[in-house]
Scaffold this active site. Sequence first.
Site, PDB file in Angstrom:
ATOM      1  CG  HIS A  86     -13.118  -8.167 -10.749  1.00  0.00           C
ATOM      2  ND1 HIS A  86     -13.762  -9.259 -11.285  1.00  0.00           N
ATOM      3  CD2 HIS A  86     -12.380  -7.664 -11.771  1.00  0.00           C
ATOM      4  CE1 HIS A  86     -13.430  -9.415 -12.554  1.00  0.00           C
ATOM      5  NE2 HIS A  86     -12.595  -8.453 -12.885  1.00  0.00           N
ATOM      6  CD  GLN A 154      -8.524  -9.213 -12.558  1.00  0.00           C
ATOM      7  OE1 GLN A 154      -8.005 -10.307 -12.473  1.00  0.00           O
ATOM      8  NE2 GLN A 154      -9.154  -8.819 -13.664  1.00  0.00           N
ATOM      9  CG  ASP A 186     -15.695  -9.102 -17.089  1.00  0.00           C
ATOM     10  OD1 ASP A 186     -15.368  -9.786 -18.068  1.00  0.00           O
ATOM     11  OD2 ASP A 186     -15.035  -9.062 -16.035  1.00  0.00           O
ATOM     12  CD  GLU A 228     -16.969 -13.227 -19.802  1.00  0.00           C
ATOM     13  OE1 GLU A 228     -16.070 -14.049 -20.051  1.00  0.00           O
ATOM     14  OE2 GLU A 228     -17.089 -12.701 -18.686  1.00  0.00           O
ATOM     15  CG  ASP A 293     -11.347 -14.200 -22.035  1.00  0.00           C
ATOM     16  OD1 ASP A 293     -10.250 -13.788 -21.600  1.00  0.00           O
ATOM     17  OD2 ASP A 293     -12.449 -13.818 -21.598  1.00  0.00           O
TER      18      ASP A 293
HETATM   19  C1  GLC Z   1     -13.727 -11.819 -18.195  1.00  0.00           C
HETATM   20  C2  GLC Z   1     -12.765 -11.383 -19.270  1.00  0.00           C
HETATM   21  C3  GLC Z   1     -11.415 -11.974 -19.003  1.00  0.00           C
HETATM   22  C4  GLC Z   1     -10.966 -11.580 -17.634  1.00  0.00           C
HETATM   23  C5  GLC Z   1     -12.018 -11.920 -16.580  1.00  0.00           C
HETATM   24  C6  GLC Z   1     -11.745 -11.225 -15.288  1.00  0.00           C
HETATM   25  O1  GLC Z   1     -14.020 -13.139 -18.233  1.00  0.00           O
HETATM   26  O2  GLC Z   1     -13.244 -11.761 -20.523  1.00  0.00           O
HETATM   27  O3  GLC Z   1     -10.497 -11.556 -19.980  1.00  0.00           O
HETATM   28  O4  GLC Z   1      -9.770 -12.254 -17.338  1.00  0.00           O
HETATM   29  O5  GLC Z   1     -13.288 -11.498 -16.934  1.00  0.00           O
HETATM   30  O6  GLC Z   1     -12.158  -9.881 -15.374  1.00  0.00           O
HETATM   31  C1  GLC Z   2     -13.369 -18.562 -16.929  1.00  0.00           C
HETATM   32  C2  GLC Z   2     -14.477 -17.655 -16.565  1.00  0.00           C
HETATM   33  C3  GLC Z   2     -14.677 -16.604 -17.618  1.00  0.00           C
HETATM   34  C4  GLC Z   2     -13.366 -15.939 -17.970  1.00  0.00           C
HETATM   35  C5  GLC Z   2     -12.315 -16.914 -18.299  1.00  0.00           C
HETATM   36  C6  GLC Z   2     -11.011 -16.223 -18.491  1.00  0.00           C
HETATM   37  O1  GLC Z   2     -13.748 -19.344 -18.000  1.00  0.00           O
HETATM   38  O2  GLC Z   2     -15.678 -18.375 -16.399  1.00  0.00           O
HETATM   39  O3  GLC Z   2     -15.566 -15.661 -17.152  1.00  0.00           O
HETATM   40  O4  GLC Z   2     -13.510 -15.158 -19.096  1.00  0.00           O
HETATM   41  O5  GLC Z   2     -12.205 -17.837 -17.257  1.00  0.00           O
HETATM   42  O6  GLC Z   2     -10.040 -17.146 -18.853  1.00  0.00           O
END
Ligand code: GLC
Ligand code: GLC
Length: 540
Positions: A86, A154, A186, A228, A293
């Site tokens: 995004h 986003q 990400d 990730e 996170d």
């Molecule tokens: C990833 C990041 C998280 C964020 C999400 C959206 O999971 O680690 O902090 O909220 O992506 O970009």
């Molecule tokens: C969810 C998503 C992960 C993100 C996280 C943020 O677990 O799978 O990508 O980092 O939310 O809280």
Amino acid sequence: MAYVDRFAGTFRGLEARIPYLKELGITYLHLMPFFLAPEKESDGGYAVSSYRDTNPALGSMADLEHTAEVFEKNGVGLVADFVFNHTSDEHAWAKAAQKGQAEFQDYYWMFDDQADTLPWQANLRDIFPETRKGSFTWRPDVKKWVWTTFNSFQWDLNYRNPAVFAAMAGELTGLANRGISILRLDAVAFVWKQLGTNCENLPQAHTIIRAFQSVARLACPSLLFKSEAIVHPDDIAKYIDLRECQLSYNPLLMAELWEAAATKNASLLAHSMAKRHALSPGNAWINYVRCHDDIGWTFADEDAAELGINGYDHRQFLNRFYTGEFPGTFSRGVSFQYNPITGDRRICGSAASLAGLERARVEHLKDDLETAVKRLLLLYTVAYTAGGIPLLYLGDEVAVENWYAYEKDPAMASDSRWVHRPLWSDELAAQRHDGKTVAGRVFEALSLLARVRRENPVFGVQAVSVVPTPFPSVLAYAKELKGRRMTLVGNFADHPVSLDTDTTARVLAGKPGKDLLTGRAYPIDKKLDLAACGVVLVLS
Ligand code: GLC
Ligand code: GLC
């Protein structure tokens, strides 16, 4: 990993922290997203408005390039986020879409009618259920519904449009040109959408990542990708491939370390390590205890069931334990994104606060404080020794506790992840060599771990063999290289445990050795004593 502003103010401020990072043996530094982003709320930088401009508060792109060069000379590779699922709604593409330009509306997922979103919505999960319901946002400026998996600002990119892939490939190679060595991909799970599915981990998501990997191999072949994916362990494994991501976060190890700490039982952790830790050559786990996170309990229900554990009930217990509701808990965590429909929630909190340091300090419990320090170090010792690259979440090296001040900032108050995104503390840093302070003990212990890692090539081995023991609280595993054997024996119970001589001989594979952390000898014909949350690293 660190936030540039919170750890060092600016890019150039990071250069001044190099001696500190060297003491900790850091060779890989993940800087949290430092790109231009909306001023008010940017999801900690994960709403990117331009991949070619930095957040001006941190410095310019030229500063970043300078910093990357200085770090490179000091043997530290920089890791940056490739937020490719995004962009923010302030990105030039999103702005053009808002002005009605069809070409850029095709960069995103836009629907004229809410009815058109409903068949998609039926299978999607809410990532931030406390913030908003559903995955689509109404935009009065364009009179359209926009796909927004995360926050409403986003906007999900549309990879069915080849122009999006081409444009993002340009951003990828641009980042490599800045001196970035590793890209953290990400939210990999979400990049492909298909009606009738939950739009996570689809085969085409892998195709997209492989295509990006091919671009990198041709254009900037020293660049590595880290995945990730905080999803089911079977799905995590599918992103780890030399043709996709060479590196991956290891959320399973992370979650099960905390699971073992809460239950004082290492069985599920040992079971998953034996079943799921192996990777094919050239790939590696990024092993971590905490990151920016929340903690989600991502173990597989099937694995839990194999040990007679009900996954749903167990997650409920873990959530109550880590939010501090469960009687006798040592933890002071904070709830994240409670979903009343599923009963699900996740956990925030700094490693120190989750491991019991905050509670023991506030309640003046001297013995508990000692155990909590050992518990924090036990978790980090596993992360530093289980095969792969260990990640230190900066702040943890001085056992920083929860940062509750976020509640007073309206831009942060609704996102409890800020509780574990601490500010650099001169006071704690000044204590780092004082073994009479908690900060000093933790800092010295982590520096020592980094040193023994560097001095002993056996740590570079990715594969571990888990050694079963009759003590449920004890985790034991070993790695071998050229006749040297490293054995970790850790006790997750809050009381001491003594391994009988038979078990000791078996765990050490009949080879006496020395603890790398204390220098103490470990023969095979004596009992092996472990303190409450104690750990030894025997080199034979
Ligand atoms: C990833 C990041 C998280 C964020 C999400 C959206 O999971 O680690 O902090 O909220 O992506 O970009
Ligand atoms: C969810 C998503 C992960 C993100 C996280 C943020 O677990 O799978 O990508 O980092 O939310 O809280």
